[in-house]
Design an enzyme around this catalytic site. Structure first.
Site, short mmCIF file in Angstrom:
data_model
loop_
_atom_site.label_atom_id
_atom_site.label_comp_id
_atom_site.label_asym_id
_atom_site.label_seq_id
_atom_site.Cartn_x
_atom_site.Cartn_y
_atom_site.Cartn_z
N ASP A 67 -15.13 37.50 -22.96
CA ASP A 67 -15.57 36.16 -22.86
C ASP A 67 -16.93 36.27 -21.85
O ASP A 67 -17.21 37.40 -21.20
CB ASP A 67 -14.74 35.04 -22.15
CG ASP A 67 -13.90 35.84 -21.16
OD1 ASP A 67 -14.30 36.84 -20.46
OD2 ASP A 67 -12.51 35.17 -20.53
N ASN A 136 -2.83 28.43 -15.98
CA ASN A 136 -2.52 27.50 -17.33
C ASN A 136 -2.31 28.02 -18.63
O ASN A 136 -2.19 27.31 -19.63
CB ASN A 136 -3.70 26.40 -17.31
CG ASN A 136 -5.00 26.81 -17.80
OD1 ASN A 136 -4.97 28.36 -18.16
ND2 ASN A 136 -6.09 26.29 -18.21
N HIS A 138 -4.01 30.19 -20.24
CA HIS A 138 -4.96 30.49 -21.04
C HIS A 138 -5.24 32.28 -21.23
O HIS A 138 -4.86 32.84 -20.36
CB HIS A 138 -6.69 29.94 -20.70
CG HIS A 138 -7.21 30.26 -19.62
ND1 HIS A 138 -8.09 29.67 -18.83
CD2 HIS A 138 -7.27 31.67 -18.80
CE1 HIS A 138 -8.45 30.50 -17.53
NE2 HIS A 138 -7.97 31.80 -17.87
N GLU A 143 -8.54 27.58 -23.52
CA GLU A 143 -7.82 26.85 -22.72
C GLU A 143 -6.68 26.10 -23.44
O GLU A 143 -6.88 26.21 -24.77
CB GLU A 143 -8.92 25.65 -21.90
CG GLU A 143 -10.13 26.32 -21.17
CD GLU A 143 -9.35 27.01 -20.07
OE1 GLU A 143 -8.40 27.25 -19.53
OE2 GLU A 143 -10.27 26.92 -18.81
C1 GLP Z 1 -10.46 34.08 -16.10
C2 GLP Z 1 -10.84 34.80 -17.56
C3 GLP Z 1 -9.57 35.24 -18.09
C4 GLP Z 1 -8.77 35.97 -17.03
C5 GLP Z 1 -8.20 34.71 -16.24
C6 GLP Z 1 -7.15 35.04 -15.09
O1 GLP Z 1 -11.14 32.93 -16.02
N1 GLP Z 1 -11.74 34.12 -18.07
O2 GLP Z 1 -10.02 36.67 -18.98
O3 GLP Z 1 -7.57 36.73 -17.68
O4 GLP Z 1 -9.12 33.74 -16.04
O5 GLP Z 1 -7.92 35.69 -14.10
P1 GLP Z 1 -7.48 36.41 -13.01
O6 GLP Z 1 -7.15 37.84 -13.57
O7 GLP Z 1 -8.58 36.86 -12.00
O8 GLP Z 1 -6.39 35.68 -12.37
#
Ligand code: GLP
Length: 264
Positions: A67, A136, A138, A143
């Site tokens: 992403d 959440n 995702h 989302e």
């Molecule tokens: C982010 C990314 C995801 C990631 C998630 C968790 O916003 N777009 O790819 O897996 O949220 O983030 P983190 O690993 O920093 O907890």
């Protein structure tokens, strides 16, 4: 789904990295799906140690980021293009020309998304997709209520995601409101998926993803339908799993022929 519960965040990174190391050792031109966020950093660090020691070579591996934010300058330190470069491409000594990130600054966003999907197909598809998970539920930036059939497209970040990601910016109002993300349909076509999560703030999302109903309210729950999904988590992220003891038993008794060699 294979659920691997490990005592520390460090081991989560090493055990997940071993899956990628085994793939790239066997298939040097493997196509990797690359996640950003804090969760996979231990994977990249473990792989970088293998590369530095001369035991692994990512020079011919190809990569597709999961992403990217929309509207953020490519040289902004929090653009995922910049994060992928500094946390993955450089430490793993990948060929930057073989690594793509969705173009969040494209004038024609719809075309940029289509062309990203075409590039994945042209590369032969993603062999192994690395994933984190949002609190959440995702994956990528899909989302809750994302379509299970979705492809790479523009999404609006959930308010909770903006708040979660504000730690990477000076304040929440600097977090972009939109992003491009591989869709759930795109992710499900990866031949293998390795999802990592650490910490108690992920425990609800992991329980919903692994043991909850398959529902777009928890996008990661769709991975229950994936043929080769491995969920590697620490004890804190596993805290709300009802069958945790069973997963530990399964992992402890995993047939030798199914194990991949551990790394550093
Ligand atoms: C982010 C990314 C995801 C990631 C998630 C968790 O916003 N777009 O790819 O897996 O949220 O983030 P983190 O690993 O920093 O907890």
């Amino acid at each position: 789904m294979e659920i691997v519960i490990l005592p520390s965040s460090d081991e989560v990174g090493r055990v997940a990295a071993a899956q990628i190391a085994a793939l790239v050792a066997a298939e040097p031109e493997a196509v990797l799906g690359l996640a950003t966020g804090s969760s996979p950093l231990g994977i990249y660090a473990a792989l970088a140690r293998e590369v530095a020691a001369g035991r692994l070579d990512f020079g011919r591996a190809r990569g597709f980021a999961l992403d990217e934010y929309v509207g953020i300058p490519a040289d902004h330190p929090q653009s995922y293009a910049a994060v992928i470069r500094s946390e993955v491409v450089e430490p793993l000594r990948m060929n930057a020309a073989l690594v793509q990130v969705p173009d969040g600054r494209a004038r024609d966003i719809a075309e940029a998304c289509l062309s990203y999907e075409r590039a994945i197909v042209a590369a032969g598809g993603i062999d192994l997709q690395i994933l984190g998970i949002g609190a959440n539920g995702h994956i990528g930036f899909n989302e809750p209520t994302s379509s299970f059939a979705s492809r790479t497209r523009i999404k609006t970040l959930a308010e909770s995601t903006v708040i979660d990601n504000a730690r990477f910016f000076d304040s929440a109002d600097q977090v972009p409101t939109h992003c491009l993300t591989q869709g759930l349909g795109t992710i499900m076509e990866a031949r293998r998926v390795v999802l990592v999560a650490q910490g108690e703030q992920k425990a609800d999302a992991i329980a919903a993803a692994v043991e909850g109903p398959v529902s777009s309210m928890c996008p990661a729950s769709l991975l229950q339908h994936h043929e080769h999904a491995i969920i590697v988590i620490d004890e804190a992220a596993a805290a709300k799993l009802r069958l945790a003891d069973y997963y530990r038993y399964v992992y402890a008794n995993k047939p030798v022929w199914q194990r991949v060699p551990s790394i550093g």
